[in-house]
Design a protein around this motif. Structure first.
Motif, short mmCIF file in Angstrom:
data_model
loop_
_atom_site.label_atom_id
_atom_site.label_comp_id
_atom_site.label_asym_id
_atom_site.label_seq_id
_atom_site.Cartn_x
_atom_site.Cartn_y
_atom_site.Cartn_z
N SER A 1 0.84 -1.21 0.00
CA SER A 1 0.00 0.00 0.00
C SER A 1 0.87 1.25 0.00
N SER B 1 -0.08 7.39 -6.17
CA SER B 1 -1.44 7.94 -6.23
C SER B 1 -1.49 9.41 -5.85
N GLN B 2 -0.34 10.00 -5.57
CA GLN B 2 -0.31 11.40 -5.19
C GLN B 2 -0.85 12.26 -6.34
N ASP C 1 0.27 4.35 -2.42
CA ASP C 1 0.11 5.70 -1.87
C ASP C 1 1.04 6.70 -2.56
#
Length: 80
Positions: free
Chosen positions: A36, A43-44, A40
């Motif tokens: 994850s 996915s910014q 993360d």
């Protein structure tokens, strides 16, 4: 994985400076690709305009375990 994540974050800091005609290729280990923390990072919001110019290469010297699992992970990334 912490060192690998730190290296990826540093590499991604450069994507805005890379000419728009070029891609950036980043090696990722199989364990990190499933994490994850990796999701993360990529996915910014500020990276969205650059995702089409990023190529994440699965490090070939580490075992991946289940090919089916990785096909699903890659399919999920592509759908994003």
């Amino acid at each position: 994985q912490e060192l690998e994540l730190a290296c990826i974050e540093k590499a991604l800091d450069w994507i805005e400076k890379v000419p728009a005609t070029l891609w950036m290729s980043i090696n990722v280990g199989p364990a990190l690709l499933k994490s994850s923390a990796f999701v993360d990072i990529i996915s910014q919001q500020h990276l969205k305009p650059f995702l089409s110019r990023l190529c994440f290469e699965l490090t070939e010297h580490l075992p991946i375990g289940s090919v089916t699992e990785f096909q699903e992970i890659i399919r999920n990334f592509k759908n994003r």
